[in-house]
Structures are given as structure tokens and as C-alpha cells.
Write a protein that holds these residues in place. Sequence first.
Motif, PDB file in Angstrom:
ATOM      1  N   LEU A  41      -3.780   5.530   9.170  1.00 23.34           N
ATOM      2  CA  LEU A  41      -4.586   5.162   7.996  1.00 23.34           C
ATOM      3  C   LEU A  41      -4.251   3.744   7.543  1.00 23.34           C
ATOM      4  CD1 LEU A  41      -6.524   5.735   5.663  1.00 23.34           C
ATOM      5  CD2 LEU A  41      -4.638   6.889   4.471  1.00 23.34           C
ATOM      6  N   ALA A  42      -2.964   3.418   7.507  1.00 23.51           N
ATOM      7  CA  ALA A  42      -2.554   2.076   7.088  1.00 23.51           C
ATOM      8  C   ALA A  42      -3.056   1.029   8.073  1.00 23.51           C
ATOM      9  CB  ALA A  42      -1.025   2.005   6.970  1.00 23.51           C
ATOM     10  N   ASN A  43      -2.992   1.359   9.361  1.00 23.24           N
ATOM     11  CA  ASN A  43      -3.471   0.432  10.384  1.00 23.24           C
ATOM     12  C   ASN A  43      -4.968   0.191  10.252  1.00 23.24           C
ATOM     13  OD1 ASN A  43      -4.621   0.076  13.362  1.00 23.24           O
ATOM     14  ND2 ASN A  43      -2.531  -0.744  13.322  1.00 23.24           N
ATOM     15  N   THR A  44      -5.707   1.258   9.984  1.00 27.29           N
ATOM     16  CA  THR A  44      -7.154   1.142   9.800  1.00 27.29           C
ATOM     17  C   THR A  44      -7.488   0.343   8.551  1.00 27.29           C
ATOM     18  OG1 THR A  44      -7.433   3.301  10.867  1.00 27.29           O
ATOM     19  CG2 THR A  44      -9.299   2.452   9.612  1.00 27.29           C
ATOM     20  N   ILE A  64      -7.233   6.204  -0.799  1.00 20.98           N
ATOM     21  CA  ILE A  64      -6.231   5.795   0.182  1.00 20.98           C
ATOM     22  C   ILE A  64      -4.873   5.596  -0.486  1.00 20.98           C
ATOM     23  CG2 ILE A  64      -5.531   3.919   1.727  1.00 20.98           C
ATOM     24  CD1 ILE A  64      -8.522   3.535   2.352  1.00 20.98           C
ATOM     25  N   ASN A  65      -4.851   4.900  -1.607  1.00 21.47           N
ATOM     26  CA  ASN A  65      -3.592   4.653  -2.304  1.00 21.47           C
ATOM     27  C   ASN A  65      -2.930   5.957  -2.720  1.00 21.47           C
ATOM     28  OD1 ASN A  65      -3.996   1.879  -2.091  1.00 21.47           O
ATOM     29  ND2 ASN A  65      -5.015   1.728  -4.074  1.00 21.47           N
ATOM     30  N   HIS A  66      -3.720   6.899  -3.222  1.00 25.80           N
ATOM     31  CA  HIS A  66      -3.164   8.180  -3.647  1.00 25.80           C
ATOM     32  C   HIS A  66      -2.632   8.962  -2.459  1.00 25.80           C
ATOM     33  CE1 HIS A  66      -2.916  12.293  -5.194  1.00 25.80           C
ATOM     34  NE2 HIS A  66      -2.889  11.772  -6.416  1.00 25.80           N
ATOM     35  N   LEU A  67      -3.371   8.980  -1.357  1.00 24.57           N
ATOM     36  CA  LEU A  67      -2.937   9.714  -0.172  1.00 24.57           C
ATOM     37  C   LEU A  67      -1.661   9.132   0.422  1.00 24.57           C
ATOM     38  CD1 LEU A  67      -6.328  10.418   1.633  1.00 24.57           C
ATOM     39  CD2 LEU A  67      -4.751  12.141   0.719  1.00 24.57           C
ATOM     40  N   ILE A  68      -1.534   7.811   0.401  1.00 26.15           N
ATOM     41  CA  ILE A  68      -0.321   7.185   0.928  1.00 26.15           C
ATOM     42  C   ILE A  68       0.889   7.655   0.134  1.00 26.15           C
ATOM     43  CG2 ILE A  68       0.920   5.000   1.159  1.00 26.15           C
ATOM     44  CD1 ILE A  68      -1.140   5.303   3.319  1.00 26.15           C
ATOM     45  N   THR A 151      -0.037   1.906 -12.282  1.00 27.70           N
ATOM     46  CA  THR A 151      -0.104   1.532 -10.875  1.00 27.70           C
ATOM     47  C   THR A 151       0.066   0.020 -10.745  1.00 27.70           C
ATOM     48  OG1 THR A 151      -2.524   1.298 -10.948  1.00 27.70           O
ATOM     49  CG2 THR A 151      -1.639   3.456 -10.292  1.00 27.70           C
ATOM     50  N   ASP A 152       0.262  -0.440  -9.528  1.00 23.37           N
ATOM     51  CA  ASP A 152       0.436  -1.867  -9.263  1.00 23.37           C
ATOM     52  C   ASP A 152      -0.233  -2.177  -7.938  1.00 23.37           C
ATOM     53  OD1 ASP A 152       1.946  -4.197  -7.911  1.00 23.37           O
ATOM     54  OD2 ASP A 152       2.623  -4.357  -9.984  1.00 23.37           O
ATOM     55  N   ALA A 153      -1.191  -3.094  -7.954  1.00 19.51           N
ATOM     56  CA  ALA A 153      -1.966  -3.405  -6.752  1.00 19.51           C
ATOM     57  C   ALA A 153      -1.097  -3.975  -5.640  1.00 19.51           C
ATOM     58  CB  ALA A 153      -3.088  -4.384  -7.098  1.00 19.51           C
ATOM     59  N   SER A 154      -0.095  -4.773  -6.010  1.00 18.07           N
ATOM     60  CA  SER A 154       0.759  -5.364  -4.975  1.00 18.07           C
ATOM     61  C   SER A 154       1.593  -4.291  -4.290  1.00 18.07           C
ATOM     62  CB  SER A 154       1.678  -6.430  -5.587  1.00 18.07           C
ATOM     63  OG  SER A 154       2.624  -5.863  -6.479  1.00 18.07           O
ATOM     64  N   PHE A 159       2.678  -0.863   0.612  1.00 19.03           N
ATOM     65  CA  PHE A 159       2.813   0.410   1.332  1.00 19.03           C
ATOM     66  C   PHE A 159       2.005   0.358   2.629  1.00 19.03           C
ATOM     67  CE2 PHE A 159       4.026   2.365  -2.841  1.00 19.03           C
ATOM     68  CZ  PHE A 159       5.222   2.911  -2.425  1.00 19.03           C
ATOM     69  N   LEU A 160       0.802  -0.192   2.558  1.00 17.06           N
ATOM     70  CA  LEU A 160      -0.021  -0.305   3.762  1.00 17.06           C
ATOM     71  C   LEU A 160       0.608  -1.265   4.768  1.00 17.06           C
ATOM     72  CD1 LEU A 160      -3.562  -0.533   2.104  1.00 17.06           C
ATOM     73  CD2 LEU A 160      -2.529   1.464   3.201  1.00 17.06           C
ATOM     74  N   THR A 161       1.109  -2.394   4.266  1.00 14.90           N
ATOM     75  CA  THR A 161       1.732  -3.380   5.149  1.00 14.90           C
ATOM     76  C   THR A 161       2.944  -2.803   5.860  1.00 14.90           C
ATOM     77  OG1 THR A 161       0.981  -5.205   3.751  1.00 14.90           O
ATOM     78  CG2 THR A 161       2.838  -5.652   5.221  1.00 14.90           C
ATOM     79  N   ALA A 162       3.796  -2.103   5.100  1.00  9.81           N
ATOM     80  CA  ALA A 162       5.020  -1.544   5.674  1.00  9.81           C
ATOM     81  C   ALA A 162       4.714  -0.478   6.713  1.00  9.81           C
ATOM     82  CB  ALA A 162       5.898  -0.968   4.565  1.00  9.81           C
TER      83      ALA A 162
END
Length: 534
Positions: A41-44, A64-68, A151-154, A159-162
Motif C-alpha cells: 500500500l505504501a509503495n502504491t 490510507i492514513n488510518h489503515l497504516i 493528526t499531522d500530515a508530515s 509512515f508511507l516513506t518508511a
Amino acid sequence: MFCFQCEQTAGCTGCTRAGVCGKSAMTAKLQDTLTGALIALANTAACSSKNSNNNLSASLANEINHLILEGLFATITNVNFDDASIKNLTARIHAAATKTANACNVSIVSDYYMNNIWNANEDIRSLKSLILFGVRGMAAYAYHAMTLGYTDASLNQFFLTALDSLSKDWGMNELLPIVMEVGRFNLTCMELLDRANTETFGDPVPVSVSLTVEKGPFIVVTGHDLEDIKQLLEQTKDKGINIYTHGEMLPAHAYPELKKYPHLKGNFGTAWQNQQKEFASLPAPILFTTNCLMPPKASYEDRVFTTGAVVFPNTPFISSSTDGHKDFTPVIEKALELGGFSKDQHFTGINGGSSVMTGFARNAILSSAGEIIDAVKSGAIRHFFLVAGCDGARAGRNYYTEFVKQTPSDSIVLTLACGKYRFNDLDLGTIGAFPRLMDMGQCNDAYSAIKVAVALADAFGCGVNDLPLSMILSWYEQKAVCILLTLLHLGIKNIKLGPTLPAFLSPNVLNYLVEHFAIAPVTTPEADLKEILG
């Protein structure tokens, strides 16, 4: 299976047949599949952010943010051992990845198998493990803040980057910066949660908490989630039911918006690893809100209620409505049915104390900063020790009890997280108006300790490493990993860590930490105190 994310991993190398924590090989496999789905999901999502045809809607981005956060939290030690719910969560993650790919006209990378991490070169495996375990811990803190509307956008982007970095064929030079970024962003995350907690429940104040359980119906609440205990307190007022904290919920007594409820009576029990013994014959229900849990035994699983990210087989689950409300009626009815103790029960801590203190968060300590600085300058306070972290069952953790007992009378011991149950009922006396033992709160309240250390360093015109301050840390699970990375990100050196070093640190990665940060394992209280104090 292969799992070495917690301190108690088999043989200090890895669990391969079943988890020491109680996790089955099948559950471990499902959690790996879930983690692989998160990486996909993060890669996509990363591909979509680079695509000029990015058509992600706000609702899909939020999903996506909630699922992560939910997915990472579910894989922390002892949070979700329910195979059906893990499969369901994995399916939801796959569905979100498909929607993301369709919206942005990108291809879905096939599931990244966790074996590609576990079987990698040991240094790469070590660094990717630090990233994965670190963001798992950080996700727990972000999840708690999210439930309070913060929440915090950064953070969401990191989380996606990592996670995306785990799918890359990168070497140490590319992965090391990501490891340190976990520490940097976890500091942001702890600040976010600190703001969420204090703006919602007020600034903690020092308070003495009784270990006596009064007669009559009661409910025990364990874990970390302050919003859960707030809702439970509100729903149980005027019902003749008392509420007791357990484990990491102890600091709830210090928040003004929680301590105002007179039926928040005290604390029951000690740290998480003692739950199966302490809950076995308890005539009351127990609410499990987050991690730091033991899988309930069959003899009392009908008295355990789970909620939030926590799911165990055969335990009733309290769900949340879309607005965050939870109906704790089943827990309340169980408390009235069981009736509690017929007379007051006077329990003690492991050292025989009948009460404990908490609430020495950053504002409580810094409000007396002037007096503390004067005490240091006059020699009344010679040294500060931060003895903090997770508790656990492995032999050797009595080190922390003995270390605190042997600290000199002109020193202050700061503590936080559940490791404090080894010694938080000790009476160490006072230095002037200050108790020598100050509990700063939950593990995430390491943010308070950092703020205090930085404020003292500023007052003395020096760096944190130049303060008369030593950090003696214990670790067990993934939240301890992200906190350690935060301390390293801040350049803090000479940390002593125990009772064992993480199995996922390869010799080369460990050497890097020793060379750059002088991190070292604990030895004996006598030897470590002699080295620290000279």
C-alpha cells in the motif's frame, strides 16, 4: 515463523515455532502478510504521489492514513492475536491499495514477502528491522492522538516513506538515514500526543495513588488509551462502580479531567507481564485498551473486554461508532454481576508499599525549575537518573530495582513507562521539597523527560550530554525502539540499555551505535553506578 521484535525472543535470537509472547506460528504468518500488504500500500501510494495523474480523493487519503496506523499497531507485541480480524484488516488494506492504483493509474506491486527482509544480509535486515519496529511503535502513539482528533500530515507521509523503503534494494548508506528519521519523526509524534492529551485532559499534576481496592463492584482498565477510560468513567458515574487503573494506565490519575471523577479510586496490580496471575481470580471485568498485555487465560477470558486495536480470540469486543463513542454497557453489567470484593483489599507493590505517586510531567517539574537549579548549584542534588522503559518477565530485570535502591541520597530518580513497577512503591525520601522518585507517566511521556532535560541544559548553558544526567533504560517492545531512536536522533550519548540488547542489532549496526552514541548494555548496579558517579 520468524520473529525477534521483542526483548524476550527465544534464545535472544528469534522465535521460530511459537512466540514466547503466546503468538502462534499461524498468527505470526498472518501478521507478516498484513505487514507485506502495508508495504505494498505504501509503495502504491508513493507511486501515486509521483504520478502527474494523481487523483487520490481526500477520503481515500484519509482511509490510507488510518489503515497504516491501524495495521502497524495491530502487529505490535501482544495487541492482536485474532486470526480472523487480522485477515479482515489485511483485506481492507489490499482493497485500499487497489483503489489507490486505479485512482492514479499505477500498477500494484505484488505483496512484499517478509522473508525478503528476514533472509537479507544481516546488516540490511538489522536496519530494516529498526525501521519497521520503530514505525510500529510510533504508529501506536499516532493512533492514540488520532482518537483524540489530532493528526499531522508530515507524520502520515513519513509512515508511507518508511514502509516504502522496506521494499527497496537499498544498502546501509540509504537505510541509515531512514533509521534516524524514525527518531526525528517519533519526536514529532510524541509532541503531538502530548498536546492531544494535555489539551483534552489538562496538564498532569503530582498525585498519590492508593493500591487498596475497596469493596463492591469495580472495573480494572489496562493499557494506555486515556479516551477509553474517560468514556468509561462518564458511563459509570453514579452506578456504584469504582474504576481502577492497571499498568500503563496509572498516570490517568494525574490528569485533571480524569481525576475529577471520585470513583477513579486507585491502581490495581503491577506491570503487564503479571496479568495472568493478577487477573486470575479477580471478581471484576478488565478492559484491555492497547498493548502491554498478556493473552487472557480461558479461566477468565469471559471477564476481559477488548477495544480499539486490541483483539484476542474468545474475548468480547467493544466497538466504536463513527463519532468515536463506545458503549461500555457489557463491561458495566459484568461488573455489577460479579460484585467485586466483599471487603476492602489492601494490596501492595512488589516492595511492600501501599501507594505510588505519578504526575511529575514536564509542567509539574519545570514549574519548580528554579528550585531544582539552585539545588544542583548548592550540591543538594548531585545527579539525575532516568530509569525508565518497559518491564518484562526475563530474569535480570531486578537490576533496575537494585539500581534505584542504590542511587545515592543526593540524587533524583525520574521514571516513566511500566518498568517503574519494579521500584515505584519504594520510599526514597526527599531532597528539600522534591521526592527523590518522580514518575513522569507513560512511555510516550519520554517527551516530558526530553523537555525537562533540554530546559535544564539551557539553564546551565550546556548540552544535554554535559548535564549530571544518566539514562538507564529497559526495553521490551516496539515503542521502546522508536523512543531509543528519538534519543539517538537528539544526539544523546552514554545510554545504558538492558536487560539484553535487541536481537535484531547486527554486530556492524551495534558497532555503529557504540561508536557514534556510546550506547552500552547494563552490567551490575554497583559497577554501573561506580562508572557513572566516578
